[in-house]
Design an enzyme around this catalytic site. Structure first.
Site, PDB file in Angstrom:
ATOM      1  N   LYS A  66     -11.215  46.228  22.442  1.00  0.00           N
ATOM      2  CA  LYS A  66     -10.455  46.772  21.309  1.00  0.00           C
ATOM      3  C   LYS A  66      -9.144  47.310  21.870  1.00  0.00           C
ATOM      4  O   LYS A  66      -9.089  48.430  22.375  1.00  0.00           O
ATOM      5  CB  LYS A  66     -11.271  47.902  20.655  1.00  0.00           C
ATOM      6  CG  LYS A  66     -11.109  48.063  19.173  1.00  0.00           C
ATOM      7  CD  LYS A  66      -9.689  48.165  18.656  1.00  0.00           C
ATOM      8  CE  LYS A  66      -9.098  49.544  18.773  1.00  0.00           C
ATOM      9  NZ  LYS A  66      -7.643  49.582  18.577  1.00  0.00           N
ATOM     10  N   GLY A 109      -6.952  56.459  27.005  1.00  0.00           N
ATOM     11  CA  GLY A 109      -6.100  56.844  25.885  1.00  0.00           C
ATOM     12  C   GLY A 109      -5.931  58.346  25.850  1.00  0.00           C
ATOM     13  O   GLY A 109      -6.014  59.026  26.885  1.00  0.00           O
ATOM     14  N   SER A 110      -5.719  58.868  24.658  1.00  0.00           N
ATOM     15  CA  SER A 110      -5.413  60.292  24.520  1.00  0.00           C
ATOM     16  C   SER A 110      -6.684  61.140  24.624  1.00  0.00           C
ATOM     17  O   SER A 110      -7.797  60.662  24.392  1.00  0.00           O
ATOM     18  CB  SER A 110      -4.753  60.533  23.163  1.00  0.00           C
ATOM     19  OG  SER A 110      -5.684  60.213  22.142  1.00  0.00           O
ATOM     20  N   ASN A 111      -6.487  62.411  24.909  1.00  0.00           N
ATOM     21  CA  ASN A 111      -7.641  63.321  25.007  1.00  0.00           C
ATOM     22  C   ASN A 111      -8.333  63.498  23.672  1.00  0.00           C
ATOM     23  O   ASN A 111      -9.563  63.570  23.611  1.00  0.00           O
ATOM     24  CB  ASN A 111      -7.186  64.678  25.555  1.00  0.00           C
ATOM     25  CG  ASN A 111      -6.926  64.577  27.033  1.00  0.00           C
ATOM     26  OD1 ASN A 111      -6.071  63.814  27.456  1.00  0.00           O
ATOM     27  ND2 ASN A 111      -7.685  65.302  27.824  1.00  0.00           N
ATOM     28  N   VAL A 162      -8.739  61.417  21.169  1.00  0.00           N
ATOM     29  CA  VAL A 162      -9.633  60.294  20.861  1.00  0.00           C
ATOM     30  C   VAL A 162     -10.752  60.209  21.899  1.00  0.00           C
ATOM     31  O   VAL A 162     -11.923  59.989  21.566  1.00  0.00           O
ATOM     32  CB  VAL A 162      -8.831  58.971  20.768  1.00  0.00           C
ATOM     33  CG1 VAL A 162      -9.762  57.790  20.592  1.00  0.00           C
ATOM     34  CG2 VAL A 162      -7.829  59.033  19.625  1.00  0.00           C
ATOM     35  N   GLY A 163     -10.409  60.427  23.160  1.00  0.00           N
ATOM     36  CA  GLY A 163     -11.421  60.359  24.220  1.00  0.00           C
ATOM     37  C   GLY A 163     -12.574  61.319  23.973  1.00  0.00           C
ATOM     38  O   GLY A 163     -13.750  60.979  24.170  1.00  0.00           O
ATOM     39  N   GLU A 175     -10.567  57.859  30.558  1.00  0.00           N
ATOM     40  CA  GLU A 175      -9.365  58.156  31.356  1.00  0.00           C
ATOM     41  C   GLU A 175      -8.274  58.555  30.375  1.00  0.00           C
ATOM     42  O   GLU A 175      -7.939  57.790  29.482  1.00  0.00           O
ATOM     43  CB  GLU A 175      -8.940  56.941  32.192  1.00  0.00           C
ATOM     44  CG  GLU A 175      -9.908  56.613  33.315  1.00  0.00           C
ATOM     45  CD  GLU A 175     -10.155  57.752  34.284  1.00  0.00           C
ATOM     46  OE1 GLU A 175      -9.250  58.599  34.484  1.00  0.00           O
ATOM     47  OE2 GLU A 175     -11.262  57.823  34.840  1.00  0.00           O
ATOM     48  N   CYS A 220       0.682  57.271  31.932  1.00  0.00           N
ATOM     49  CA  CYS A 220      -0.193  58.443  32.097  1.00  0.00           C
ATOM     50  C   CYS A 220       0.131  59.152  33.399  1.00  0.00           C
ATOM     51  O   CYS A 220      -0.084  60.345  33.534  1.00  0.00           O
ATOM     52  CB  CYS A 220      -1.650  58.013  32.068  1.00  0.00           C
ATOM     53  SG  CYS A 220      -2.011  56.729  33.255  1.00  0.00           S
ATOM     54  N   GLN A 270       5.782  57.696  17.967  1.00  0.00           N
ATOM     55  CA  GLN A 270       5.913  58.105  19.368  1.00  0.00           C
ATOM     56  C   GLN A 270       7.299  58.732  19.582  1.00  0.00           C
ATOM     57  O   GLN A 270       7.438  59.779  20.215  1.00  0.00           O
ATOM     58  CB  GLN A 270       5.719  56.852  20.240  1.00  0.00           C
ATOM     59  CG  GLN A 270       5.710  57.089  21.724  1.00  0.00           C
ATOM     60  CD  GLN A 270       4.606  58.021  22.159  1.00  0.00           C
ATOM     61  OE1 GLN A 270       3.572  58.130  21.506  1.00  0.00           O
ATOM     62  NE2 GLN A 270       4.829  58.738  23.236  1.00  0.00           N
ATOM     63  N   GLU A 323       1.320  67.035  27.394  1.00  0.00           N
ATOM     64  CA  GLU A 323       1.800  65.697  27.728  1.00  0.00           C
ATOM     65  C   GLU A 323       2.835  65.272  26.681  1.00  0.00           C
ATOM     66  O   GLU A 323       2.552  65.301  25.484  1.00  0.00           O
ATOM     67  CB  GLU A 323       0.628  64.713  27.721  1.00  0.00           C
ATOM     68  CG  GLU A 323       1.037  63.317  28.113  1.00  0.00           C
ATOM     69  CD  GLU A 323      -0.133  62.328  28.095  1.00  0.00           C
ATOM     70  OE1 GLU A 323      -0.850  62.268  27.082  1.00  0.00           O
ATOM     71  OE2 GLU A 323      -0.307  61.625  29.100  1.00  0.00           O
TER      72      GLU A 323
HETATM   73  P1  NAD Z   1      -4.931  56.708  21.713  1.00  0.00           P
HETATM   74  O1  NAD Z   1      -5.986  57.656  22.165  1.00  0.00           O
HETATM   75  O2  NAD Z   1      -4.244  56.976  20.437  1.00  0.00           O
HETATM   76  O3  NAD Z   1      -5.547  55.245  21.573  1.00  0.00           O
HETATM   77  C1  NAD Z   1      -6.263  54.638  22.637  1.00  0.00           C
HETATM   78  C2  NAD Z   1      -7.214  53.611  22.051  1.00  0.00           C
HETATM   79  O4  NAD Z   1      -8.197  54.285  21.257  1.00  0.00           O
HETATM   80  C3  NAD Z   1      -6.542  52.595  21.125  1.00  0.00           C
HETATM   81  O5  NAD Z   1      -7.151  51.336  21.293  1.00  0.00           O
HETATM   82  C4  NAD Z   1      -6.854  53.145  19.759  1.00  0.00           C
HETATM   83  O6  NAD Z   1      -6.843  52.171  18.738  1.00  0.00           O
HETATM   84  C5  NAD Z   1      -8.257  53.676  19.976  1.00  0.00           C
HETATM   85  N1  NAD Z   1      -8.653  54.682  18.988  1.00  0.00           N
HETATM   86  C6  NAD Z   1      -7.872  55.518  18.270  1.00  0.00           C
HETATM   87  N2  NAD Z   1      -8.633  56.272  17.445  1.00  0.00           N
HETATM   88  C7  NAD Z   1      -9.908  55.912  17.669  1.00  0.00           C
HETATM   89  C8  NAD Z   1     -11.147  56.326  17.140  1.00  0.00           C
HETATM   90  N3  NAD Z   1     -11.229  57.264  16.197  1.00  0.00           N
HETATM   91  N4  NAD Z   1     -12.264  55.727  17.597  1.00  0.00           N
HETATM   92  C9  NAD Z   1     -12.204  54.785  18.555  1.00  0.00           C
HETATM   93  N5  NAD Z   1     -11.055  54.338  19.090  1.00  0.00           N
HETATM   94  C10 NAD Z   1      -9.927  54.903  18.654  1.00  0.00           C
HETATM   95  O7  NAD Z   1      -3.904  56.580  22.943  1.00  0.00           O
HETATM   96  P2  NAD Z   1      -2.544  55.774  22.989  1.00  0.00           P
HETATM   97  O8  NAD Z   1      -1.538  56.475  22.147  1.00  0.00           O
HETATM   98  O9  NAD Z   1      -2.804  54.326  22.753  1.00  0.00           O
HETATM   99  O10 NAD Z   1      -2.155  55.920  24.542  1.00  0.00           O
HETATM  100  C11 NAD Z   1      -1.490  57.009  25.077  1.00  0.00           C
HETATM  101  C12 NAD Z   1      -2.444  57.932  25.798  1.00  0.00           C
HETATM  102  O11 NAD Z   1      -3.174  57.194  26.784  1.00  0.00           O
HETATM  103  C13 NAD Z   1      -1.745  59.019  26.578  1.00  0.00           C
HETATM  104  O12 NAD Z   1      -2.413  60.240  26.397  1.00  0.00           O
HETATM  105  C14 NAD Z   1      -1.867  58.561  28.039  1.00  0.00           C
HETATM  106  O13 NAD Z   1      -1.808  59.579  28.997  1.00  0.00           O
HETATM  107  C15 NAD Z   1      -3.188  57.909  28.008  1.00  0.00           C
HETATM  108  N6  NAD Z   1      -3.319  57.005  29.141  1.00  0.00           N
HETATM  109  C16 NAD Z   1      -4.146  57.352  30.156  1.00  0.00           C
HETATM  110  C17 NAD Z   1      -4.272  56.528  31.262  1.00  0.00           C
HETATM  111  C18 NAD Z   1      -5.209  56.866  32.391  1.00  0.00           C
HETATM  112  O14 NAD Z   1      -5.601  55.949  33.107  1.00  0.00           O
HETATM  113  N7  NAD Z   1      -5.580  58.109  32.564  1.00  0.00           N
HETATM  114  C19 NAD Z   1      -3.543  55.338  31.326  1.00  0.00           C
HETATM  115  C20 NAD Z   1      -2.703  55.031  30.255  1.00  0.00           C
HETATM  116  C21 NAD Z   1      -2.601  55.854  29.172  1.00  0.00           C
END
Ligand code: NAD
Length: 488
Positions: A175, A228-230, A232-233, A250, A284, A331, A385
């Site tokens: 996804k 992704g973001s904290n 959502v994580g 991550e 990130c 963004q 961030e």
């Molecule tokens: P995001 O958390 O918005 O989205 C990440 C993924 O999660 C996308 O595929 C999104 O569609 C999915 N998502 C969103 N809502 C969801 C939900 N409710 N349930 C399941 N999946 C969902 O992040 P973003 O804006 O795409 O990316 C930016 C963030 O990613 C920043 O915080 C950045 O630091 C982080 N990031 C971390 C690393 C790392 O390795 N630590 C690397 C790259 C980016």
């Protein structure tokens, strides 16, 4: 005629069950619609998870070297399409073509690396208490794995999850971020052309909010690897705990460089600027804070500002551009809000600070690279961030205070120290709270053959890439084998 693209489920390209699509827009020029992509929903997540479940027995039963052939083939196919994929990446995400080419080449290398991992031993023989017993471990795949990824590295991050997942015998539902479906479709085309059996790899495009919970909560899914973001994580981690499945998160960073009084300032300035401003700060591991020990402060600021003021900003396809636009309008708005908060909280804005306007800038999401000095550790721009081309410079009296400031945020992804003093470097290495630690290097950037991940809130404390990937994508069975009866 703008093309419409589908999900890839069970070896077929299929529209979302709802029939809905979403437009994919070029952030450098919003008149350019790249395509319409399937807006997947829970029903599509169910179909993809079930396809991956059905494909699992056949895929996990293959010997490692048999699986390697598919990954090798995918690597060659991706390499042959490198320029096309890199151009698509720039068109939908905005980063410069140089960076997109580098990222796509990394994707090829990841596929090759994990093709190699298919050949390596994965288990160990352990001395048993009984001399008659053979005790050993086997590494087994988790089963169906969901890979949920962000938009900022839409080739490399998916592949550093999908390649090891496949190598170790898992099947995958991928996804990608809603902003970057075009390169995701190209990754799926590569796996299709490599001849992966039906259902081993599946792609769902669309919004995470729509498919995320249905996918992670599906009973066939046994692991989720998320970047992704904290915000959502944390949700994904909570669902995974409820399901009792393995998860890996991550997440964000607030990465510091520390500039010691004895730093090589040419090097410190150069690598701070590139860590902060390349990819428009949307990494990130981007450098977000420069913590500068007082004697070096004025000269460091002066040199950084002179460099940043002159950085060319433009479409990623312009070979002269150092940084491109931000990836989307939300963004850009978020970055501009952070810049405003820095000004409101009394930081001194030395350059940048605005949306670029006029000519081609009016068609995209361009923000002028921005440097703040006089930043205190309590300010929002020093703690959160930003994910944009914004650098906050904080003063420190000495190395001890600099490390204290560096560690004073919830994140712990990446950090760097510029110094010539080996003792200082060793002290910093021992005390810095970051998973990726550099000395005289840039905070940004990863090596695919080495473990990657953060400490504290940046990660769920597992590591990706290199040989570390096996820890997430397999589980261990410990086996004791003894002869029947008296063993004669
Ligand atoms: P995001 O958390 O918005 O989205 C990440 C993924 O999660 C996308 O595929 C999104 O569609 C999915 N998502 C969103 N809502 C969801 C939900 N409710 N349930 C399941 N999946 C969902 O992040 P973003 O804006 O795409 O990316 C930016 C963030 O990613 C920043 O915080 C950045 O630091 C982080 N990031 C971390 C690393 C790392 O390795 N630590 C690397 C790259 C980016």
């Amino acid at each position: 005629m703008i093309e419409t693209f589908h999900d890839y489920i069970n070896g077929e390209w299929v529209p979302a069950a709802s029939g809905r699509t979403t437009a994919n827009i070029n952030p450098a020029d919003t008149r350019d619609v790249i395509g319409y992509y399937a807006a997947s929903g829970p029903e599509d997540a169910r179909r993809a998870a079930e396809a991956a479940e059905a494909a699992l027995p056949g895929w996990r039963a293959l010997a490692g070297p048999q699986r390697a052939k598919y990954l090798e083939q995918a690597a060659s196919l991706m390499e042959s399409r490198l320029e096309e994929i890199a151009r698509t990446l720039t068109r939908e995400e905005g980063k410069t073509l140089m960076e997109s080419r580098g990222e796509t080449a990394r994707g090829v290398a990841l596929l090759r690396y994990y093709a190699g991992e298919c050949w390596r031993a994965c288990g160990e023989v352990i001395p048993a208490s009984s001399p008659r017993a053979l005790m050993f471990t086997r590494r087994e795949p988790l089963g169906v794995v969901a890979a949920i990824t962000p938009w900022n590295f839409p080739v490399a991050i998916p592949l550093w999850k999908i390649a090891p997942a496949l190598a170790f015998g898992n099947t995958v539902v991928f996804k990608p971020a809603a902003l970057t479906p075009a390169v995701a479709v190209k990754i799926a085309e590569v796996f299709e052309a490599a001849g992966l059996p039906k259902g081993v790899f599946n792609l769902l495009t669309g919004s995470g909010g729509e498919v995320g919970q249905a996918l992670v909560g599906h009973p066939a899914v046994k692991g989720v690897s998320f970047t992704g973001s904290n915000a959502v994580g944390q949700k994904i981690g909570a669902w995974a705990v409820q399901q009792g499945i393995k998860f890996q998160l991550e997440m964000g960073g607030k990465n510091p460089v520390i500039v010691a009084a004895d730093a090589d300032l040419d090097q410190a300035v150069d690598l701070t600027v590139s860590g902060a401003m390349r990819s428009a700060g949307q990494k990130c591991t981007a450098t977000s804070r420069a913590i500068v020990v007082e004697p070096a402060l004025d000269e460091f600021i002066d040199r950084v500002v002179r460099r940043v003021q002159n950085l060319p900003v433009g479409p990623g396809t312009d070979e002269a551009a150092y940084l491109g636009p931000l990836a989307s309008e939300p963004q850009m708005r978020s970055v501009l809000d952070y810049i405003q908060s820095g000004a409101d909280e009394g930081a001194e804005m030395l350059c940048g600070g605005v949306r670029l306007q006029g000519g081609l800038y009016d068609r995209g999401f361009y923000v002028q690279p921005t440097v703040f000095a006089g930043v205190s550790p309590r300010m929002k721009i020093a703690r959160e961030e930003i994910f944009g081309p914004v650098l906050a410079v904080l003063p420190a009296a000495d190395l001890d205070e600099a490390i204290h400031i560096a560690n004073g945020v919830p994140y712990g992804l990446s950090a760097s120290l510029f110094t010539r003093d080996l003792g200082a470097a060793l002290q910093y290495i021992a005390r810095i709270e970051a998973g990726m630690v550099r000395v005289n290097g840039e905070t940004a950037g990863v090596e695919l053959q080495a473990p990657f991940g953060g400490m504290k809130s940046s990660s769920s404390h597992s590591r990706e890439q290199g040989r570390a990937a096996i820890e997430f994508f397999t589980e261990i069975k410990t086996i004791s084998l003894e002869p029947a009866g008296d063993g004669k």
